[in-house]
Design a protein around this motif. Structure first.
Motif, PDB file in Angstrom:
ATOM      1  N   GLN A 235       0.843  -1.203   0.000  1.00  0.00           N
ATOM      2  CA  GLN A 235       0.000   0.000   0.000  1.00  0.00           C
ATOM      3  C   GLN A 235       0.875   1.249   0.000  1.00  0.00           C
ATOM      4  O   GLN A 235       0.596   2.216  -0.731  1.00  0.00           O
ATOM      5  CB  GLN A 235      -0.911  -0.013   1.220  1.00  0.00           C
ATOM      6  N   PHE A 236       1.914   1.228   0.815  1.00  0.00           N
ATOM      7  CA  PHE A 236       2.864   2.336   0.895  1.00  0.00           C
ATOM      8  C   PHE A 236       3.536   2.549  -0.462  1.00  0.00           C
ATOM      9  O   PHE A 236       3.594   3.681  -0.984  1.00  0.00           O
ATOM     10  CB  PHE A 236       3.892   2.011   1.976  1.00  0.00           C
ATOM     11  N   ILE A 237       4.025   1.487  -1.053  1.00  0.00           N
ATOM     12  CA  ILE A 237       4.692   1.574  -2.358  1.00  0.00           C
ATOM     13  C   ILE A 237       3.739   2.127  -3.415  1.00  0.00           C
ATOM     14  O   ILE A 237       4.121   2.958  -4.254  1.00  0.00           O
ATOM     15  CB  ILE A 237       5.231   0.192  -2.778  1.00  0.00           C
ATOM     16  N   GLY A 243       2.168   8.932  -6.521  1.00  0.00           N
ATOM     17  CA  GLY A 243       2.506  10.329  -6.300  1.00  0.00           C
ATOM     18  C   GLY A 243       3.727  10.804  -7.067  1.00  0.00           C
ATOM     19  O   GLY A 243       3.738  11.929  -7.587  1.00  0.00           O
ATOM     20  N   ARG A 244       4.727   9.958  -7.147  1.00  0.00           N
ATOM     21  CA  ARG A 244       5.980  10.383  -7.778  1.00  0.00           C
ATOM     22  C   ARG A 244       6.030  10.037  -9.264  1.00  0.00           C
ATOM     23  O   ARG A 244       6.732  10.685 -10.030  1.00  0.00           O
ATOM     24  CB  ARG A 244       7.165   9.715  -7.058  1.00  0.00           C
ATOM     25  N   GLY A 245       5.313   9.006  -9.678  1.00  0.00           N
ATOM     26  CA  GLY A 245       5.226   8.658 -11.100  1.00  0.00           C
ATOM     27  C   GLY A 245       6.563   8.404 -11.756  1.00  0.00           C
ATOM     28  O   GLY A 245       7.425   7.706 -11.216  1.00  0.00           O
ATOM     29  N   LEU A 254      15.183   0.885  -3.325  1.00  0.00           N
ATOM     30  CA  LEU A 254      14.322   2.048  -3.168  1.00  0.00           C
ATOM     31  C   LEU A 254      13.228   1.825  -2.132  1.00  0.00           C
ATOM     32  O   LEU A 254      12.915   2.720  -1.343  1.00  0.00           O
ATOM     33  CB  LEU A 254      13.701   2.424  -4.515  1.00  0.00           C
ATOM     34  N   PHE A 255      12.640   0.635  -2.135  1.00  0.00           N
ATOM     35  CA  PHE A 255      11.542   0.332  -1.212  1.00  0.00           C
ATOM     36  C   PHE A 255      11.954  -0.671  -0.127  1.00  0.00           C
ATOM     37  O   PHE A 255      11.116  -1.386   0.423  1.00  0.00           O
ATOM     38  CB  PHE A 255      10.345  -0.214  -1.988  1.00  0.00           C
ATOM     39  N   SER A 256      13.260  -0.681   0.180  1.00  0.00           N
ATOM     40  CA  SER A 256      13.774  -1.654   1.142  1.00  0.00           C
ATOM     41  C   SER A 256      13.724  -1.154   2.586  1.00  0.00           C
ATOM     42  O   SER A 256      14.044  -1.904   3.506  1.00  0.00           O
ATOM     43  CB  SER A 256      15.223  -2.010   0.787  1.00  0.00           C
TER      44      SER A 256
END
Length: 326
Positions: A235-237, A243-245, A254-256
């Motif tokens: 959900q966070f990702i 938002g950042r596209g 990046l999402f670690s």
């Protein structure tokens, strides 16, 4: 000729004699004097209690109605909403306060844009999700830009919020990122075994004692918790990607859950450029005047929330306990 000694027998009493009942009269006078003294003491006691109660009421009133400088919000300005400290229910950076402040900022005609001034290590994903959803709704409704300006840190739930804004401005040394979810706790089963302590936990439902620190954790419970964390992480990702596209430069890290400096975050697409609050107001919004819309819980509100009922009940009891004056 009258006998000169008749007065001693039939006339006035000798000067040293007392009328019958004088002892009773004296005791009554003393009793009345003591009663009057008690009544006077009670009156003063009541007076001081009421005086202190009046002072307390005036203090609360003053805190609730403290004077503020009147600002004309119809003139062009940049609206500022602070998100500082932990993002949690009941905190200054709660969804309740932040959402109320953002609504006021978006609704004012003079606000040319809204800036979220962020300095937070994160907090509740639920509170962040509520704020993020409201950002999207308010942007669509009022057609006003909203920017995030990061001071020291914008991590975890704080970045969850910032990702929904139009642009993110950072200082080169800011801490940005930490896109991850955690659930922490302690386990004492090994120590209990060494000490010979037996845990006696009875539940109705095999998983009711889930995450109890004094009970062993099963593999199925670990798998369940991990699946829940993974879902919240996704959900966070999803919010960050939406938002950042195309600005994101995705990498395995990046999402670690790692975090980066402001300069690095710009290179990764997590932020847009270096900029302070004054810079954004002056160069981006083109409205140098700053008006703070941040909602803050003052001392009186804290007292009202935490002790309001108890204080009210105590005041009623104090009044009821006052001695009657008759």
């Amino acid at each position: 000729m009258s006998d000169p000694f008749d007065n001693d027998v039939h006339g006035a009493a000798p000067s040293g004699a007392r009328e019958p009942g004088w002892e009773r009269a004296t005791l009554e006078k003393l009793a009345y004097a003591a009663l009057n003294e008690q009544r006077s003491a009670r009156r003063w006691k009541i007076f001081f209690r009421l005086a202190w109660l009046s002072v307390f009421v005036l203090l609360i009133w003053a805190l609730l109605h403290r004077s503020t400088t009147t600002v004309d919000k119809t003139t062009a300005h940049t609206a500022v909403v602070e998100i500082k400290g932990e993002i949690a229910s009941g905190a200054d950076a709660s969804a309740e306060f932040v959402v109320a402040a953002m609504r006021s900022a978006f609704e004012d005609e003079g606000a040319q844009a809204v800036v979220l001034l962020i300095n937070s290590p994160g907090g509740s994903p639920v509170q962040a999700g509520i704020i993020s959803d409201e950002i999207l709704r308010l942007k669509a409704r009022h057609k006003k830009p909203i920017y995030a300006v990061v001071e020291e840190s914008c991590a975890s739930a704080a970045y969850y919020i910032a990702a929904s804004t139009d642009k993110i401005f950072v200082d080169k040394a800011s801490i940005v990122g930490s896109i991850g979810v955690l659930m922490d706790g302690f386990g004492f089963t090994g120590l209990m075994d060494k000490l010979g302590v037996e845990r006696r936990l009875m539940t109705a439902g095999e998983n009711k004692g889930f995450l109890d620190p004094f009970s062993p954790q099963t593999e199925s419970q670990k798998a369940y918790a991990q699946a829940m964390l993974n879902q919240i992480h996704q959900q966070f990702i999803g919010v960050v990607k939406a938002g950042r596209g195309q600005r994101l430069k995705e990498s395995p890290e990046l999402f670690s859950g790692l975090f980066w400096t402001g300069q690095q975050s710009i290179e990764l697409g997590l932020a847009d450029q270096i900029g302070s609050l004054d810079y954004v107001a002056r160069e981006v919004v083109k409205a140098e005047e700053l008006i703070d819309y941040t909602r803050r819980e003052n001392v009186a509100e804290r007292l009202a929330k935490r002790f309001g009922a108890a204080i009210g009940e105590g005041a009623v009891r104090a009044v009821r306990s006052l001695p009657a004056i008759r």
